[in-house]
Design a protein around this motif. Sequence first.
Motif, PDB file in Angstrom:
ATOM      1  N   SER A 191      82.563  10.077  -1.809  1.00  0.00           N
ATOM      2  CA  SER A 191      82.565   9.113  -1.311  1.00  0.00           C
ATOM      3  C   SER A 191      82.993   8.014  -2.468  1.00  0.00           C
ATOM      4  CB  SER A 191      80.731   8.548   0.135  1.00  0.00           C
ATOM      5  OG  SER A 191      81.352   9.644   1.232  1.00  0.00           O
ATOM      6  N   ARG A 192      82.453   8.024  -3.736  1.00  0.00           N
ATOM      7  CA  ARG A 192      83.533   7.499  -5.240  1.00  0.00           C
ATOM      8  C   ARG A 192      82.604   5.735  -4.823  1.00  0.00           C
ATOM      9  NH1 ARG A 192      85.761  10.393  -8.077  1.00  0.00           N
ATOM     10  NH2 ARG A 192      86.321   8.186  -8.910  1.00  0.00           N
ATOM     11  N   ARG A 207      75.156   4.266   3.866  1.00  0.00           N
ATOM     12  CA  ARG A 207      76.742   4.612   2.550  1.00  0.00           C
ATOM     13  C   ARG A 207      76.374   5.664   2.853  1.00  0.00           C
ATOM     14  NH1 ARG A 207      80.818   4.881   2.095  1.00  0.00           N
ATOM     15  NH2 ARG A 207      82.102   4.294   0.086  1.00  0.00           N
ATOM     16  N   ASP A 237      78.074   9.672  -6.147  1.00  0.00           N
ATOM     17  CA  ASP A 237      78.410  10.684  -4.383  1.00  0.00           C
ATOM     18  C   ASP A 237      79.696  10.621  -5.310  1.00  0.00           C
ATOM     19  OD1 ASP A 237      79.281  11.144  -2.278  1.00  0.00           O
ATOM     20  OD2 ASP A 237      78.227   9.341  -1.490  1.00  0.00           O
ATOM     21  N   ASN A 260      78.883  10.150   6.205  1.00  0.00           N
ATOM     22  CA  ASN A 260      79.742  10.793   6.245  1.00  0.00           C
ATOM     23  C   ASN A 260      79.119  12.303   7.061  1.00  0.00           C
ATOM     24  OD1 ASN A 260      82.520  10.103   5.602  1.00  0.00           O
ATOM     25  ND2 ASN A 260      82.031  10.124   3.655  1.00  0.00           N
TER      26      ASN A 260
END
Length: 343
Positions: free
Chosen positions: A148-149, A221, A145, A225
């Motif tokens: 979002s790292r 996770r 990702d 967002n």
Amino acid sequence: MSAQAPSAVILVRAERYTPNPATAADNAFQSDAPAGQSDDATSTKALAEMDALADALRAAGVRVHVFVDEDHTRPDSVFPNNWLSTHAGGTVAVYPMYASNRRHERRTDVLEMLKSCYRVQTIVDYSGLEPDGIFLEGTGAMVLDHVSRVAYTARSHRADTHVLERFCTDFGYEPMAFDAVDADGVPVYHTNVIACIGTEVALVALEMIPDEDRRAQVRERLTVNGRSLIELTETQVREFAGNAVELCGRTPRGGRRYVMAMSGRARRSLLPDQVALIEESCEIVAVDIPTIELAGGSVRCMIAGIHLDRRPAAEPELTEAVEAINEEHPETLDGRDVVLADA
């Protein structure tokens, strides 16, 4: 546009293709070629599928770099995402491979093309870990990702958590490791067969993560967002629905659009509401690649995305000329030709 979806990709046109016996032991998705079908016939069919994928991506406005592989000792070279990944800011990673007959898939001409056409600052090479029996097979082992790292990783022979931690430290990702198994308890060999992360939508087989707490953490996770989540079944995973990738294409008028590339088999396994959710943000580009899928990988495995800034074209007239030649005669390409050609 999102950092998640690259607008350029690398494909390898492997002139000799057969399912790799060295990877069959831990790849439950792999199968043999049809009985009585010669290796020559298998390779011919696979080449047509490789070309069809390249054509479909170009038609969607994705820039495609094709590298021909004439080496008949590299049965899986069509899957470059296992040895290479690129990252915003100019960093390239090279990975340690589990099967010894796959380790010479790594190609200096691919790296030289990246340095010539894109802004590359650093190449981080983990392949020296192979003699120690430590492996991390790129964006097959990890589903990244980039927004979002987070590096989602199913533990397996091909995804060592120690080198995962090292990668995450070097590249600035949060490691999210978990176990993933099929209904028979067999570990999933690569994370990218059960998960695809796009900018606004993700496809994940959460039911294949047996730890309920970890499953909930992955769900939270991925959606924190506002990303929509499509939960795939194991049956859909067997049809390669999870082995898709979001790319950034260009419209005929020069605008940008998200493209979700997958196989025709994967597309047919999706339910209408799942398709509708993907199409809220992406155009689905589906290509039938049944011969390639014999090796246990699908469209996502064939694509190494380029998340690097492009260098200005030094000779635009030459670029246009070579592009026309490449489109007319794709079978003649080598890595250096494709440096100059972007569809």
